[in-house]
Design a protein around this motif. Structure first.
Motif, PDB file in Angstrom:
ATOM      1  N   ALA A 144       0.815  -1.220   0.000  1.00 60.42           N
ATOM      2  CA  ALA A 144       0.000   0.000   0.000  1.00 60.42           C
ATOM      3  C   ALA A 144       0.844   1.265   0.000  1.00 60.42           C
ATOM      4  N   ASN A 145       2.053   1.179   0.559  1.00 57.73           N
ATOM      5  CA  ASN A 145       2.889   2.371   0.686  1.00 57.73           C
ATOM      6  C   ASN A 145       4.133   2.323  -0.194  1.00 57.73           C
ATOM      7  N   HIS A 146       4.108   1.470  -1.182  1.00 57.31           N
ATOM      8  CA  HIS A 146       5.265   1.300  -2.070  1.00 57.31           C
ATOM      9  C   HIS A 146       5.467   2.528  -2.957  1.00 57.31           C
ATOM     10  N   ASN A 147       6.721   2.934  -3.073  1.00 57.58           N
ATOM     11  CA  ASN A 147       7.107   3.970  -4.031  1.00 57.58           C
ATOM     12  C   ASN A 147       6.425   5.313  -3.815  1.00 57.58           C
ATOM     13  N   GLN A 148       6.172   5.664  -2.557  1.00 52.67           N
ATOM     14  CA  GLN A 148       5.578   6.957  -2.250  1.00 52.67           C
ATOM     15  C   GLN A 148       6.668   8.040  -2.261  1.00 52.67           C
ATOM     16  N   PRO A 149       6.318   9.272  -2.634  1.00 49.76           N
ATOM     17  CA  PRO A 149       7.306  10.365  -2.588  1.00 49.76           C
ATOM     18  C   PRO A 149       7.848  10.553  -1.170  1.00 49.76           C
ATOM     19  N   LYS A 150       9.142  10.856  -1.063  1.00 49.51           N
ATOM     20  CA  LYS A 150       9.772  11.053   0.235  1.00 49.51           C
ATOM     21  C   LYS A 150       9.260  12.322   0.915  1.00 49.51           C
ATOM     22  N   ILE A 151       9.121  12.246   2.238  1.00 51.08           N
ATOM     23  CA  ILE A 151       8.715  13.387   3.051  1.00 51.08           C
ATOM     24  C   ILE A 151       9.788  13.622   4.109  1.00 51.08           C
ATOM     25  N   ARG A 152      10.345  14.843   4.142  1.00 48.43           N
ATOM     26  CA  ARG A 152      11.359  15.164   5.144  1.00 48.43           C
ATOM     27  C   ARG A 152      10.689  15.372   6.495  1.00 48.43           C
ATOM     28  N   TYR A 153      11.212  14.685   7.515  1.00 47.05           N
ATOM     29  CA  TYR A 153      10.573  14.756   8.830  1.00 47.05           C
ATOM     30  C   TYR A 153      11.604  14.930   9.942  1.00 47.05           C
ATOM     31  N   PHE A 154      11.109  15.447  11.058  1.00 42.74           N
ATOM     32  CA  PHE A 154      11.885  15.522  12.294  1.00 42.74           C
ATOM     33  C   PHE A 154      11.082  14.852  13.387  1.00 42.74           C
ATOM     34  N   TYR A 155      11.682  13.858  14.053  1.00 37.72           N
ATOM     35  CA  TYR A 155      11.035  13.195  15.176  1.00 37.72           C
ATOM     36  C   TYR A 155      11.601  13.772  16.454  1.00 37.72           C
ATOM     37  N   GLN A 156      10.763  14.463  17.194  1.00 37.45           N
ATOM     38  CA  GLN A 156      11.173  15.112  18.440  1.00 37.45           C
ATOM     39  C   GLN A 156      11.062  14.134  19.600  1.00 37.45           C
ATOM     40  N   LEU A 157      12.221  13.725  20.092  1.00 36.20           N
ATOM     41  CA  LEU A 157      12.265  12.779  21.201  1.00 36.20           C
ATOM     42  C   LEU A 157      12.683  13.543  22.450  1.00 36.20           C
ATOM     43  N   GLY A 158      11.692  14.117  23.126  1.00 36.88           N
ATOM     44  CA  GLY A 158      11.993  14.937  24.289  1.00 36.88           C
ATOM     45  C   GLY A 158      12.325  16.357  23.877  1.00 36.88           C
TER      46      GLY A 158
END
Length: 278
Positions: free
Chosen positions: A154-168
């Motif tokens: 279902a999620n194959h070959n989706q455009p990349k999304i730049r993300y930041f995961y805030q851990l604390g």
């Protein structure tokens, strides 16, 4: 917080008789982290658990277990009094000195050290050898792999999304691609702005985040708390300007267990929401 995967050295061609012997010899299990508790239940070992760590809250039956570990350390005297046959430990999270002492006393310890999503069903199958009914673990592993494959398609070959995961936030930390749960974000097409950090869980500052311009900011803290942290940057930071700040379920995301599938569904849906807006 470091969340690691169960590493178990086993013989791949284990015979039914050997498995039965392991199950018979293992009747009293102690889990020293929430995710190892959850994995034990999923593998059919719930009836053998005699104690667990603080915050072991899933499944609900785990709430009835005695607590013998927390962030301060282990209750060594109580652990020894319970006479466990097997201990499930969190490598890097539980104190190594106390674990070494337990090993010296002859207690079998399985350490946790997550690497990939595929390791979750492998661990279920491996833990199943200690259960009276290995079929429970085998079925859980098969179902995990089936659903993971469906999500992959279902999620194959989706455009990349730049993300930041805030851990604390005090200090501000995140996760490099070498640390859990980056595997979940990557599965959904996420492009980690701190992917190549030398530390698995690097400490960063807000200016570094702004320079890298994530399209999305994820956190397990309440959204209002995260918004307050980034309010000063609302005109410079794309994720804030476009209201792409999301709260994730901490237990789904941070514990490498079958409920990781729920985290994948949540993260993928949010990434798709951002894609649709663009």
């Amino acid at each position: 917080m470091r969340f690691l995967f169960l590493v178990i050295v086993v013989i791949s061609t284990i015979t039914p008789s050997v498995a039965a012997t392991l199950a018979q010899q293992t009747q009293r299990i102690i889990s020293l982290s929430p995710h190892t508790t959850e994995m034990a239940y999923a593998a059919g070992l719930g009836n053998k658990l005699v104690a667990a760590s603080a915050y072991s809250d899933y499944p609900p039956a785990a709430l009835q277990l005695e607590r013998v570990a927390n962030y301060r350390g282990l209750k060594m005297e109580r652990i020894l009094a319970l006479k466990p046959d097997l201990i499930l430990a969190w490598q890097g999270g539980n104190p190594s000195r106390e674990l070494a002492r337990l090993e010296q006393l002859g207690i079998n310890i399985i350490y946790s050290n997550p690497k990939t999503l595929a390791d979750i069903p492998k661990t279920l199958e491996q833990l199943g050898q200690y259960a009276d009914s290995p079929q429970t673990a085998q079925q859980a592993a098969a179902e995990f792999k089936r659903q993971l494959q469906q999500l992959k398609i279902a999620n194959h070959n989706q455009p990349k999304i730049r993300y930041f995961y805030q851990l604390g936030s005090t200090p501000l930390m995140t996760v490099a691609d070498s640390g859990w749960p980056s595997q979940i974000f990557s599965f959904c097409g996420g492009d980690n702005i701190f992917a190549n950090s030398r530390a698995a869980y690097p400490q960063v500052n807000q200016e570094q985040v702004v320079v890298r311009q994530p399209q999305v900011i994820f956190s397990t803290q309440p959204i209002n708390t995260t918004l307050q942290l980034w309010a000063h940057w609302q005109h410079q930071l794309i994720a804030v300007k476009q209201h792409h700040i999301y709260q994730l379920n901490a237990n789904w995301l941070n514990r490498p267990t079958p409920r990781t599938l729920l985290a994948i569904k949540q993260v993928c849906a949010l990434f798709n929401q951002v894609r649709d807006q663009h």
